[in-house]
Design an enzyme around this catalytic site. Structure first.
Site, PDB file in Angstrom:
ATOM      1  N   GLU A  17      17.819   4.508  47.019  1.00  0.00           N
ATOM      2  CA  GLU A  17      18.948   5.410  47.211  1.00  0.00           C
ATOM      3  C   GLU A  17      18.534   6.529  48.144  1.00  0.00           C
ATOM      4  O   GLU A  17      17.470   7.121  47.989  1.00  0.00           O
ATOM      5  CB  GLU A  17      19.394   5.994  45.866  1.00  0.00           C
ATOM      6  CG  GLU A  17      20.563   6.928  45.970  1.00  0.00           C
ATOM      7  CD  GLU A  17      21.050   7.398  44.606  1.00  0.00           C
ATOM      8  OE1 GLU A  17      22.070   8.103  44.574  1.00  0.00           O
ATOM      9  OE2 GLU A  17      20.412   7.095  43.583  1.00  0.00           O
ATOM     10  N   THR A  48      24.146   8.362  48.886  1.00  0.00           N
ATOM     11  CA  THR A  48      24.972   9.190  48.011  1.00  0.00           C
ATOM     12  C   THR A  48      26.110   9.841  48.776  1.00  0.00           C
ATOM     13  O   THR A  48      26.119   9.904  49.997  1.00  0.00           O
ATOM     14  CB  THR A  48      24.148  10.285  47.315  1.00  0.00           C
ATOM     15  OG1 THR A  48      23.606  11.145  48.318  1.00  0.00           O
ATOM     16  CG2 THR A  48      23.053   9.715  46.472  1.00  0.00           C
ATOM     17  N   TYR A  49      27.029  10.339  48.000  1.00  0.00           N
ATOM     18  CA  TYR A  49      28.254  10.955  48.523  1.00  0.00           C
ATOM     19  C   TYR A  49      28.471  12.175  47.661  1.00  0.00           C
ATOM     20  O   TYR A  49      28.638  12.059  46.453  1.00  0.00           O
ATOM     21  CB  TYR A  49      29.373   9.930  48.327  1.00  0.00           C
ATOM     22  CG  TYR A  49      30.727  10.245  48.886  1.00  0.00           C
ATOM     23  CD1 TYR A  49      31.084   9.781  50.135  1.00  0.00           C
ATOM     24  CD2 TYR A  49      31.662  10.939  48.135  1.00  0.00           C
ATOM     25  CE1 TYR A  49      32.355   9.997  50.640  1.00  0.00           C
ATOM     26  CE2 TYR A  49      32.934  11.164  48.632  1.00  0.00           C
ATOM     27  CZ  TYR A  49      33.270  10.694  49.875  1.00  0.00           C
ATOM     28  OH  TYR A  49      34.523  10.912  50.371  1.00  0.00           O
ATOM     29  N   ALA A  51      29.370  15.301  45.367  1.00  0.00           N
ATOM     30  CA  ALA A  51      30.348  15.376  44.288  1.00  0.00           C
ATOM     31  C   ALA A  51      31.692  15.913  44.742  1.00  0.00           C
ATOM     32  O   ALA A  51      32.735  15.485  44.271  1.00  0.00           O
ATOM     33  CB  ALA A  51      29.811  16.235  43.148  1.00  0.00           C
ATOM     34  N   HIS A  77      28.217   5.271  48.424  1.00  0.00           N
ATOM     35  CA  HIS A  77      28.803   5.884  47.230  1.00  0.00           C
ATOM     36  C   HIS A  77      30.155   6.470  47.628  1.00  0.00           C
ATOM     37  O   HIS A  77      30.338   6.911  48.748  1.00  0.00           O
ATOM     38  CB  HIS A  77      27.922   7.026  46.725  1.00  0.00           C
ATOM     39  CG  HIS A  77      26.663   6.584  46.075  1.00  0.00           C
ATOM     40  ND1 HIS A  77      26.018   7.345  45.143  1.00  0.00           N
ATOM     41  CD2 HIS A  77      25.917   5.469  46.209  1.00  0.00           C
ATOM     42  CE1 HIS A  77      24.928   6.729  44.736  1.00  0.00           C
ATOM     43  NE2 HIS A  77      24.851   5.589  45.386  1.00  0.00           N
TER      44      HIS A  77
END
Length: 102
Positions: A17, A48-49, A51, A77
């Site tokens: 990741e 990741t993306y 929040a 994500h």
């Protein structure tokens, strides 16, 4: 390869990741990390993306880079926070146009 097919075919998978880089130097570090990890044969990598959707553009750029410049399957994500259905559809359309299915 679509990840649902991968998971159906393999009992175990290896993935890494990544987090979107915050500056140009971090982008180069990320490229180096991808290059160094590729020989380990990951089944896929994910990016990741944030929040609140704050890294959405960078996530898209990294996913597209991995997809076009390496043989590694890339997964993006997604988060629905602060995004409309139209925003998400647009982003998914962008990924599909680039050939990204995960």
């Amino acid at each position: 390869m679509r990840l649902d097919h991968l998971f159906a075919a393999k009992a175990r998978t290896l993935s890494f990741e990544f987090f979107p880089p915050k500056n140009d130097r971090s982008w180069m570090t990320l490229e180096d990390a991808i290059e160094q990890l590729a020989p380990l044969g990951p089944d896929f990598v994910s990016v990741t993306y944030g929040a609140g959707g704050g890294t959405r553009t960078k996530t898209r750029e990294i996913i597209q880079h991995i997809h076009s410049k390496t043989a590694i399957t890339a997964m993006a994500h997604l988060t629905c926070v602060n995004a409309t259905k139209a925003d998400l559809r647009s982003l998914l359309d962008e990924y599909a146009t680039c050939g990204i299915a995960n």
